[in-house]
Design a protein around this motif. Structure first.
Motif, short mmCIF file in Angstrom:
data_model
loop_
_atom_site.label_atom_id
_atom_site.label_comp_id
_atom_site.label_asym_id
_atom_site.label_seq_id
_atom_site.Cartn_x
_atom_site.Cartn_y
_atom_site.Cartn_z
N ASN A 100 1.04 -1.14 0.01
CA ASN A 100 0.01 0.03 -0.13
C ASN A 100 0.88 1.41 -0.07
O ASN A 100 1.50 1.47 0.86
CB ASN A 100 -0.95 0.06 1.20
CG ASN A 100 -1.82 1.40 1.37
OD1 ASN A 100 -1.76 2.07 0.42
ND2 ASN A 100 -2.44 1.32 2.56
N PRO A 101 0.97 2.10 -1.11
CA PRO A 101 1.85 3.15 -1.35
C PRO A 101 1.52 4.37 -0.40
O PRO A 101 2.40 5.14 -0.30
CB PRO A 101 2.01 3.37 -2.60
CG PRO A 101 0.70 3.08 -3.09
CD PRO A 101 0.24 1.73 -2.31
N GLN A 102 0.28 4.33 0.19
CA GLN A 102 0.08 5.63 0.67
C GLN A 102 0.70 5.82 2.39
O GLN A 102 0.45 4.74 3.09
CB GLN A 102 -1.43 5.55 1.17
CG GLN A 102 -2.42 5.80 -0.46
CD GLN A 102 -1.79 6.69 -1.24
OE1 GLN A 102 -1.56 6.66 -2.35
NE2 GLN A 102 -1.89 8.10 -0.73
N VAL A 103 1.42 6.94 2.33
CA VAL A 103 1.92 6.99 3.64
C VAL A 103 1.77 8.47 4.28
O VAL A 103 1.19 9.43 3.54
CB VAL A 103 3.50 6.76 3.55
CG1 VAL A 103 3.91 5.47 2.92
CG2 VAL A 103 4.18 7.88 2.35
N GLY A 104 1.96 8.70 5.61
CA GLY A 104 2.14 9.88 6.01
C GLY A 104 3.35 10.12 6.76
O GLY A 104 3.79 8.96 7.45
N VAL A 105 3.98 11.37 6.77
CA VAL A 105 5.20 11.95 7.32
C VAL A 105 5.21 12.92 8.13
O VAL A 105 4.49 13.89 7.68
CB VAL A 105 6.40 11.82 6.18
CG1 VAL A 105 7.69 11.91 7.07
CG2 VAL A 105 6.22 10.96 5.18
N LEU A 106 5.65 12.93 9.55
CA LEU A 106 5.58 14.03 10.37
C LEU A 106 6.87 14.49 10.64
O LEU A 106 7.85 13.62 10.94
CB LEU A 106 4.91 13.54 11.64
CG LEU A 106 4.73 14.68 12.65
CD1 LEU A 106 3.67 15.68 12.22
CD2 LEU A 106 4.35 14.11 14.05
N PHE A 107 7.41 15.73 10.04
CA PHE A 107 8.80 16.08 10.38
C PHE A 107 8.86 16.93 11.70
O PHE A 107 8.03 17.92 11.99
CB PHE A 107 9.29 16.80 9.08
CG PHE A 107 9.70 15.86 7.91
CD1 PHE A 107 10.58 15.29 7.58
CD2 PHE A 107 8.48 15.84 7.00
CE1 PHE A 107 10.95 14.65 6.71
CE2 PHE A 107 8.45 14.91 5.99
CZ PHE A 107 9.71 14.38 5.81
N LEU A 108 9.73 16.84 12.37
CA LEU A 108 10.08 17.70 13.51
C LEU A 108 11.50 18.24 13.64
O LEU A 108 12.44 17.67 12.95
CB LEU A 108 9.99 16.65 14.81
CG LEU A 108 8.68 16.07 15.43
CD1 LEU A 108 8.37 14.89 14.34
CD2 LEU A 108 8.97 15.43 16.83
N ILE A 109 11.66 19.54 14.33
CA ILE A 109 12.86 20.00 14.44
C ILE A 109 12.97 20.42 15.95
O ILE A 109 12.01 20.99 16.40
CB ILE A 109 12.78 21.34 13.65
CG1 ILE A 109 12.62 21.17 12.16
CG2 ILE A 109 14.02 22.17 14.14
CD1 ILE A 109 12.70 22.49 11.33
N PRO A 110 13.96 19.97 16.44
CA PRO A 110 13.98 20.09 18.22
C PRO A 110 13.86 21.68 18.51
O PRO A 110 14.47 22.31 17.74
CB PRO A 110 15.58 19.69 18.40
CG PRO A 110 15.72 18.62 17.35
CD PRO A 110 15.15 19.18 15.94
#
Length: 211
Positions: A100-110
């Protein structure tokens, strides 16, 4: 194990909206479908992300990925690549993407309460000319997860402000932190693997197999 049955479940968007309301004009209009210069700058300064995926049956997984800021390779305004560094070889995220190619990505910066959320379609790649751009510690990753951007938007910092995540005054003392080695030993239930042996194995992996 007792099977818990919740009594008062929310069943519809209408009921949900009656309780929580509708998004404001800013929230409704903040989503873009490409990486603009602001998003690219965010990616280049982020050392950590959480990749969410699901297999064809809908079983979900969230996997942390991290490296020095700039470890994400931005190809263009619609595509970026996450390097696949050595892990425990379960390959949960990659196997999900293959189904299943659908993804979610959450990016963080300290230190920054706001996060960047990107949803899109992922592909597992072996293109050497791309992977070479993500070499670290002298080693080029064997694989990468390439993502085509479908939705991209900033998420407000309320969760980080409520949790005090970046405030060291709220952090638990090191001696009181949960023991990963203890949890692994208890969960795996291997007869010849004690907590101390698991701790030693983890320490060796962190020392020798980060790249």
């Amino acid at each position: 194990m007792v099977c818990l049955k919740f009594i008062n479940e929310v069943k519809s968007e209408e009921e949900l909206r009656s309780l929580l309301g509708n998004p404001g004009v800013l929230a409704k209009n903040k989503v873009i479908d490409y990486l603009d210069d602001n998003c690219i700058e965010f990616l280049r300064k982020s050392p950590f992300l959480i990749l969410s995926s699901a297999n064809s049956s809908g079983h979900c997984d969230s996997s942390p990925r991290g490296d020095a800021p700039g470890f994400i390779h931005v190809i263009d305004q619609k595509h970026f690549v996450i390097p696949e560094r050595p892990g425990n070889r379960r390959l949960d995220s990659i196997l999900n993407v293959l189904e299943n190619p659908q993804v979610g990505v959450l990016f963080l910066i300290p230190g920054l309460d706001e996060t960047l959320r990107i949803n899109g379609s992922a592909t597992v790649i072996r293109d050497e000319h791309i992977l070479e751009n993500m070499k670290a510690n002298g080693k080029t990753p064997l694989l990468g997860i390439a993502i085509e951007v479908e939705e991209c938007f900033i998420h407000c910092g309320k969760a980080f402000k409520r949790s005090g995540l970046w405030n060291q005054d709220t952090w638990i003392e090191e001696a009181a932190l949960p023991s990963a080695a203890k949890m692994l030993a208890v969960h795996a239930k291997l007869p010849d693997m004690t907590e101390q042996e698991v701790a030693a194995s983890l320490a060796e992996a962190y020392r020798k197999r980060l790249y």
